[in-house]
Design an enzyme around this catalytic site. Structure first.
Site, PDB file in Angstrom:
ATOM      1  N   ASP A  20      -0.282  -3.666  19.660  1.00  0.00           N
ATOM      2  CA  ASP A  20       0.578  -4.787  20.035  1.00  0.00           C
ATOM      3  C   ASP A  20       1.895  -4.269  20.611  1.00  0.00           C
ATOM      4  O   ASP A  20       2.553  -3.427  20.003  1.00  0.00           O
ATOM      5  CB  ASP A  20       0.848  -5.677  18.818  1.00  0.00           C
ATOM      6  CG  ASP A  20       1.571  -6.959  19.187  1.00  0.00           C
ATOM      7  OD1 ASP A  20       1.345  -7.460  20.305  1.00  0.00           O
ATOM      8  OD2 ASP A  20       2.352  -7.466  18.373  1.00  0.00           O
ATOM      9  N   HIS A  50       6.269  -7.289  12.606  1.00  0.00           N
ATOM     10  CA  HIS A  50       5.175  -7.992  11.943  1.00  0.00           C
ATOM     11  C   HIS A  50       5.481  -8.143  10.454  1.00  0.00           C
ATOM     12  O   HIS A  50       5.626  -7.160   9.745  1.00  0.00           O
ATOM     13  CB  HIS A  50       3.859  -7.231  12.115  1.00  0.00           C
ATOM     14  CG  HIS A  50       3.426  -7.099  13.551  1.00  0.00           C
ATOM     15  ND1 HIS A  50       2.674  -6.048  14.009  1.00  0.00           N
ATOM     16  CD2 HIS A  50       3.644  -7.900  14.624  1.00  0.00           C
ATOM     17  CE1 HIS A  50       2.437  -6.193  15.298  1.00  0.00           C
ATOM     18  NE2 HIS A  50       3.022  -7.313  15.696  1.00  0.00           N
ATOM     19  N   SER A  91       5.788  -2.502  13.593  1.00  0.00           N
ATOM     20  CA  SER A  91       4.881  -3.034  12.567  1.00  0.00           C
ATOM     21  C   SER A  91       4.978  -2.156  11.324  1.00  0.00           C
ATOM     22  O   SER A  91       6.073  -2.007  10.787  1.00  0.00           O
ATOM     23  CB  SER A  91       3.443  -3.106  13.114  1.00  0.00           C
ATOM     24  OG  SER A  91       2.602  -3.801  12.225  1.00  0.00           O
ATOM     25  N   THR A  92       3.885  -1.528  10.890  1.00  0.00           N
ATOM     26  CA  THR A  92       3.888  -0.740   9.659  1.00  0.00           C
ATOM     27  C   THR A  92       4.952   0.352   9.696  1.00  0.00           C
ATOM     28  O   THR A  92       4.984   1.175  10.608  1.00  0.00           O
ATOM     29  CB  THR A  92       2.512  -0.085   9.433  1.00  0.00           C
ATOM     30  OG1 THR A  92       1.494  -1.071   9.562  1.00  0.00           O
ATOM     31  CG2 THR A  92       2.444   0.549   8.052  1.00  0.00           C
ATOM     32  N   MET A 142       0.648   0.127  13.388  1.00  0.00           N
ATOM     33  CA  MET A 142      -0.779   0.275  13.646  1.00  0.00           C
ATOM     34  C   MET A 142      -1.194  -0.644  14.792  1.00  0.00           C
ATOM     35  O   MET A 142      -0.673  -1.744  14.933  1.00  0.00           O
ATOM     36  CB  MET A 142      -1.571  -0.073  12.376  1.00  0.00           C
ATOM     37  CG  MET A 142      -3.087  -0.071  12.545  1.00  0.00           C
ATOM     38  SD  MET A 142      -3.740   1.547  13.010  1.00  0.00           S
ATOM     39  CE  MET A 142      -3.673   2.399  11.430  1.00  0.00           C
TER      40      MET A 142
END
Length: 342
Positions: free
Chosen positions: A284, A187, A161-162, A281
């Site tokens: 998931d 993401h 993600s991030t 973050m």
């Protein structure tokens, strides 16, 4: 707890004022300055020392990407880019931005306010926790690893993600065409995943594309789950791995979800899979990676020292889902070492 100090860099007066009004409604946020171009932004940074900067890519006098390249070496701070649908956003991430949001193509003030509240504000809060020292430009590929054991039907699954766009590139740029088929959830908003896939395809040895239902997962290739409202699942049809992308509710707040992909890999590939969870973050992918490990798969988690946000890998590690915790630069080597034992 002190509020997060925000600098807004946006040349549109209307959108700039909308950002100020709506971000200021959150007690955790303090808008300390606004700027309409990079020169005003530089002065505001020196005067106000913001915790996070929001940045439009298209700006007068100097574009946002050039500004980032000049800014980050001298005044590193978390930056969230606000961008229309353009692959320039990946140049911004490479230049040091933590994350980005897609500027909505809407005219309704209510929809814009919803976007600021539900998307931009979340990214700002995540960015405020990011380790800027871990946001680095990816260097050229090192000496290529070799896959000694060939002929086995293996799968590599990656979730991030991030900070993940650059982390994924850092890993897969080291892979050769002998690598087993790879499936990825990063993401990202719809539209951007296709551009990201094309960018990686141009810069890596392996073939990369945005996934579509029925795409085969072949050695030397990587499929990236499309951003939007579909989850990606691994299937095995007539002895061949392929993917299915179908609509479904958000899982852990995300669609596509890393957990959904990893769960399907655990069920379909079992011990013939290797899972990698990278910076991001939240949690998931943690439970899905645990399912993979319990099914006999090998698992790798990025370590805290190299994560932009040590969220997803930490949750996975705490659950016992991570068998090997590695620095980002060591993940390709570990991947090949594990594949050669499978």
């Amino acid at each position: 707890m002190l509020p997060i100090k925000i600098l807004i860099v946006e040349d549109s007066l209307v959108f700039r004022e909308l950002l100020v009004q709506n971000l200021s409604k959150d007690p955790a946020i303090q808008v300390v300055a606004v700027a309409k171009d990079p020169f005003e932004a530089r002065d505001a940074i020196l005067a106000h020392h913001p915790d996070v900067m929001t940045l439009d890519v298209e700006l007068p006098r100097m574009n946002g990407i050039e500004f980032l390249r000049k800014l980050m070496p001298q005044y590193p701070l978390p930056v969230v880019v606000i961008s229309s649908l353009s692959d320039k956003v990946f140049d911004a991430l490479n230049a040091g931005a933590v994350d980005f949001v897609a500027k909505p193509a809407v005219s309704s003030r209510a929809q814009l306010e919803e976007f600021i509240k539900n998307e931009l504000l979340v990214k700002i809060k995540i960015a405020s926790t990011a380790k800027i020292s871990n946001i680095k430009k990816v260097t050229m590929a090192q000496e290529q690893q070799k896959l000694a054991v060939k002929g086995k039907d293996l799968i590599v699954a990656i979730g991030a993600s991030t900070g993940g766009t650059e982390a994924i590139f850092s890993v897969v740029k080291e892979f050769g065409t002998d690598i087993p088929g790879i499936v990825v959830v990063q993401h990202m908003p719809p539209g951007f995943t296709e551009m990201y896939a094309k960018r990686l395809n141009d810069q890596c040895r392996i073939k990369v594309k945005e996934a579509r239902t029925g795409d085969r997962v072949l050695p030397g290739s990587m499929l990236i789950a499309p951003g939007g409202d579909m989850h990606m699942h691994l299937l095995k049809v007539n002895g061949v791995y392929q993917v299915e992308c179908k609509k479904g509710p958000r899982v852990n707040g995300h669609c596509p979800s890393v957990d959904v992909l990893f769960d399907s890999v655990a069920k379909v590939a079992g011990r013939d899979a290797l899972g990698i969870i990278l910076t991001g973050m939240g949690g998931d992918g943690a439970k899905g990676l645990l399912a993979m490990r319990q099914a006999g798969a090998k698992t790798i988690g990025q370590d805290e020292s190299t994560c932009v946000v040590y969220g997803m890998p930490k949750v996975a590690y705490d659950l016992g889902a991570v068998e090997y915790q590695e620095k980002l630069s060591d993940i390709p080597r570990r991947t090949y070492a594990l594949l050669n034992k499978m």
